[in-house]
Design a protein around this motif. Structure first.
Motif, PDB file in Angstrom:
ATOM      1  N   LEU A 215       0.792  -1.156   0.044  1.00  0.00           N
ATOM      2  CA  LEU A 215       0.002   0.038   0.121  1.00  0.00           C
ATOM      3  C   LEU A 215       0.801   1.289  -0.036  1.00  0.00           C
ATOM      4  O   LEU A 215       0.769   2.217  -0.927  1.00  0.00           O
ATOM      5  N   VAL A 226      -7.205   1.548  -5.104  1.00  0.00           N
ATOM      6  CA  VAL A 226      -6.525   0.349  -5.342  1.00  0.00           C
ATOM      7  C   VAL A 226      -7.708  -0.811  -5.404  1.00  0.00           C
ATOM      8  O   VAL A 226      -8.749  -0.796  -4.636  1.00  0.00           O
ATOM      9  N   ALA A 241      -5.952   1.132   4.320  1.00  0.00           N
ATOM     10  CA  ALA A 241      -6.063   1.905   3.253  1.00  0.00           C
ATOM     11  C   ALA A 241      -7.077   3.289   3.816  1.00  0.00           C
ATOM     12  O   ALA A 241      -6.839   4.569   3.295  1.00  0.00           O
ATOM     13  N   LEU A 246      -7.089   6.190   1.230  1.00  0.00           N
ATOM     14  CA  LEU A 246      -7.048   5.445  -0.123  1.00  0.00           C
ATOM     15  C   LEU A 246      -8.212   4.802  -0.452  1.00  0.00           C
ATOM     16  O   LEU A 246      -8.521   3.811   0.103  1.00  0.00           O
ATOM     17  N   ALA A 248     -10.349   1.924  -1.548  1.00  0.00           N
ATOM     18  CA  ALA A 248     -10.323   0.453  -1.799  1.00  0.00           C
ATOM     19  C   ALA A 248     -11.390  -0.375  -2.162  1.00  0.00           C
ATOM     20  O   ALA A 248     -12.278  -0.150  -1.336  1.00  0.00           O
TER      21      ALA A 248
END
Length: 328
Positions: A215, A226, A241, A246, A248
């Protein structure tokens, strides 16, 4: 002095009746716990336990196979460490289980290599393409079950990702090095990403211990989100995450319930409940190689609204209209 003689006959008669009663009761009573000749079902799982797995024993109980009563369940979790699976599968074989339920492709592969005689009921993506069975209609050998068809739904998952993040240009892909399912999953992801104009940045790991570094590497590569292979879509990854803000997502339908932003995949209740139907038939004498492998009929889009708010993402109405499970 008067001597009294007491007849023992009545006492003897009572004792005989009591003895006969006890013997009869013992013969009619159910066997003591631990002495029943009940079948054992081995359950071999690649990833850590998730709530959706509870659907298997619940559905088994509905079919008359009650854990701790009419059947015994033996769980073996590899916790994402695929190198453990061969040993865990061998343990179940030594226990002489009646059937092995294997969840995720690496677990099915380990069970297949451990036994050619014990029936195996699987939940795995692309079982024909990964060489687990001969065909969906006639799997052959000692394996049957449910195909997750995860690779085939990647296009839909990435289309949803594009709707969530219309300005995204780079997608991080977190995949497992040794999972047989990785190849078709990777191919489908790259093909879908090209159609959507997304560049793919890959992070290949051997197990959950390498996920934090993966990650971190993806963030340095400036990915916009991601896409995580199912056996790596864990609560820990979702939490990391989230801390990195982020987005995910995963083809594991229950990923949003673990804290990920989005999961799109086969309905987990249908998937794991369906395994129980196969187990029931096998315990009643059916041969796994003659039982067609079922493909999922229902797919679930789940979105974690708490996670979306925490990373500052507004879910567009076009996505909300498609959501089956909005997690607050």
């Amino acid at each position: 002095m008067v001597t009294r003689f007491i007849s023992l006959a009545p006492f003897v008669a009572v004792a005989v009746c009591l003895a006969v009663g006890l013997v009869t009761a013992a013969a009619l009573a159910p066997p003591a716990m631990g002495q029943e000749n009940v079948p054992t079902i081995g359950i071999l799982v690649t990833r850590p336990k998730i709530p959706a797995f509870d659907e298997l024993p619940r559905r088994l109980a509905q079919l008359g196979h009650v854990a701790g009563g009419t059947v015994r369940l033996e769980y073996r979790y590899a916790e994402g460490r695929t190198e453990r699976l061969a040993r865990l599968a061998a343990e179940l074989v030594r226990l002489d289980v009646a059937v092995i339920v294997a969840i995720d492709t690496p677990a099915v592969r380990a069970a297949k290599e451990a036994t050619t005689t014990i029936p195996i009921v699987m939940a795995a993506g692309e079982p024909v393409g990964t060489g687990l069975i001969d065909s969906l209609a006639r799997p052959g050998g000692n394996i049957t079950g449910v195909s997750g068809t995860s690779a085939q739904i990647t296009g839909k998952a990435l289309s949803l990702f594009r709707e969530l993040l219309p300005r995204a240009t780079r997608l991080g892909l977190v995949i497992h090095r040794t999972d047989p399912f990785t190849r078709p999953f990777r191919e489908q992801t790259h093909a879908a990403a090209r159609r959507l104009g997304l560049e793919v940045h890959e992070e290949i790991v051997d197990g959950p211990k390498e996920v934090p570094a993966a990650l971190a590497s993806a963030i340095r590569a400036r990915v916009d989100g991601v896409y995580v292979q199912g056996i790596l879509a864990t609560r820990e990854l979702a939490a990391r995450a989230l801390r990195a803000r982020l987005p995910a997502l995963s083809h594991s339908g229950q990923f949003a319930g673990l804290g990920g932003l989005m999961g799109y995949g086969a309905d987990p209740l249908e998937l794991y409940g369906g395994l129980a139907v196969y187990v029931d038939k096998i315990l009643k004498g059916a041969k796994p190689g003659d039982m067609p492998v079922q493909e999922p009929r229902n797919f679930i889009l789940s979105v974690n609204l708490n996670t979306a708010r925490a990373i500052g993402l507004t879910i567009p109405p076009s996505v909300l209209l498609q959501v089956d499970d909005a997690i607050e």
